[in-house]
Design a protein around this motif. Structure first.
Motif, PDB file in Angstrom:
ATOM      1  N   GLY A 112     -19.490  73.762 -12.659  1.00 41.70           N
ATOM      2  CA  GLY A 112     -18.562  73.277 -13.679  1.00 41.70           C
ATOM      3  C   GLY A 112     -17.229  74.006 -13.616  1.00 41.70           C
ATOM      4  O   GLY A 112     -16.978  74.841 -12.747  1.00 41.70           O
ATOM      5  N   GLY A 149     -24.144  72.444 -21.977  1.00 41.26           N
ATOM      6  CA  GLY A 149     -23.424  71.196 -22.189  1.00 41.26           C
ATOM      7  C   GLY A 149     -23.343  70.842 -23.658  1.00 41.26           C
ATOM      8  O   GLY A 149     -24.090  71.363 -24.494  1.00 41.26           O
ATOM      9  N   SER A 150     -22.442  69.951 -23.983  1.00 37.60           N
ATOM     10  CA  SER A 150     -22.281  69.539 -25.382  1.00 37.60           C
ATOM     11  C   SER A 150     -23.491  68.795 -25.914  1.00 37.60           C
ATOM     12  O   SER A 150     -23.630  68.606 -27.126  1.00 37.60           O
ATOM     13  CB  SER A 150     -21.024  68.665 -25.524  1.00 37.60           C
ATOM     14  N   PRO A 154     -25.434  61.813 -17.384  1.00 38.51           N
ATOM     15  CA  PRO A 154     -24.107  62.268 -17.818  1.00 38.51           C
ATOM     16  C   PRO A 154     -23.020  61.379 -17.219  1.00 38.51           C
ATOM     17  O   PRO A 154     -23.053  61.068 -16.022  1.00 38.51           O
ATOM     18  CB  PRO A 154     -24.018  63.683 -17.250  1.00 38.51           C
ATOM     19  N   LYS A 182     -19.608  73.945 -29.678  1.00 34.69           N
ATOM     20  CA  LYS A 182     -20.709  74.440 -28.850  1.00 34.69           C
ATOM     21  C   LYS A 182     -21.371  75.660 -29.492  1.00 34.69           C
ATOM     22  O   LYS A 182     -22.588  75.815 -29.433  1.00 34.69           O
ATOM     23  CB  LYS A 182     -20.224  74.769 -27.442  1.00 34.69           C
TER      24      LYS A 182
END
Length: 234
Positions: free
Chosen positions: A44, A134-135, A169, A199
């Motif tokens: 990421g 991740g969200s 995703p 988050k």
């Protein structure tokens, strides 16, 4: 529940400096203790500033092995490849970067078996597993979907598994391989980096819910026994 310590930062650059310094200390300590270090780094965009600062550290990189915490089943030259980002940052320093994904595997489960076999050649437990979130509450590539239980509660000696997220995703709609919760829980050190208040709220709730959490990250935390440092940027 494992002990958790939060470290708060006003911006991402300040956090990256602190994380890089702490990771360098963890690696150096492993090198002093055992002569080598084996660590797992995330993919990421969030880790990239840390990679840049870490690469400036005068470490004995030729004795350091780096694996992705997870990767996408894509060609190594794909912009979605996590190992490609790690290789670009750390191969020039002399570190060993070990891929775990097999883009040519017939399906994600076979790719997971291949990843597990490849990790069997490395020194375990890992000295460090560095994770993001991740969200949607996924961690590494432990996603909701048909492979969730295998990743979270599979055999304790399984180090990696294949994952087909459901739903996929939107930004990377591909199958993956990931470290299992068991492999992460065995690590000598675990740390998290996250950015954004949303988050943080999500992660705090997931940690509190533990095994009862509906999010992969909450169930992972329920399995951890080593203290965890969480670095959070506003």
């Amino acid at each position: 529940m494992t002990e958790v310590e939060w470290w708060d930062f006003d911006d991402a650059d300040e956090m990256a400096e602190a994380v890089a310094g702490d990771i360098a200390f963890i690696i150096e300590s492993a090198l002093d203790a055992r002569g080598n270090a084996t660590v797992a780094f995330p993919g990421g965009n969030t880790p990239k500033p840390v990679f840049a600062k870490l690469a400036e550290k005068q470490l004995r990189w030729k004795h350091v092995t780096i694996v992705p915490t997870d990767d996408r089943l894509v060609a190594v030259d794909s912009p979605l490849s996590n190992v490609a980002v790690l290789a670009k940052a750390f191969l020039p320093l002399g570190a060993r970067v070990v891929p775990i994904a097999s883009a040519d595997a017939a399906d994600h489960r076979l790719a997971g078996n291949a990843a597990n076999a490849r990790l069997g050649d490395l020194a375990f437990p890992l000295d460090l597993v560095w994770l993001g979130m991740g969200s949607d509450g996924h961690v590494a590539s432990i996603f909701a979907g048909p492979d969730l239980e295998e990743a979270l509660a599979g055999p304790k000696d399984r180090r990696a598994t294949g994952v087909l997220p459901d739903p996929m995703p939107a930004d990377a709609a591909v199958a993956r391989v990931t470290l299992t919760a068991a492999a992460i829980a065995q690590a000598r050190t675990v740390l998290f980096t996250i950015a954004g208040g949303d988050k943080r709220t999500l992660l705090e709730r997931a940690i509190e819910d533990g095994e009862a959490s509906t999010l992969p990250v909450g169930r992972l935390f329920a399995q951890l026994s080593v203290p965890v440092d969480i670095y959070a940027a506003a």
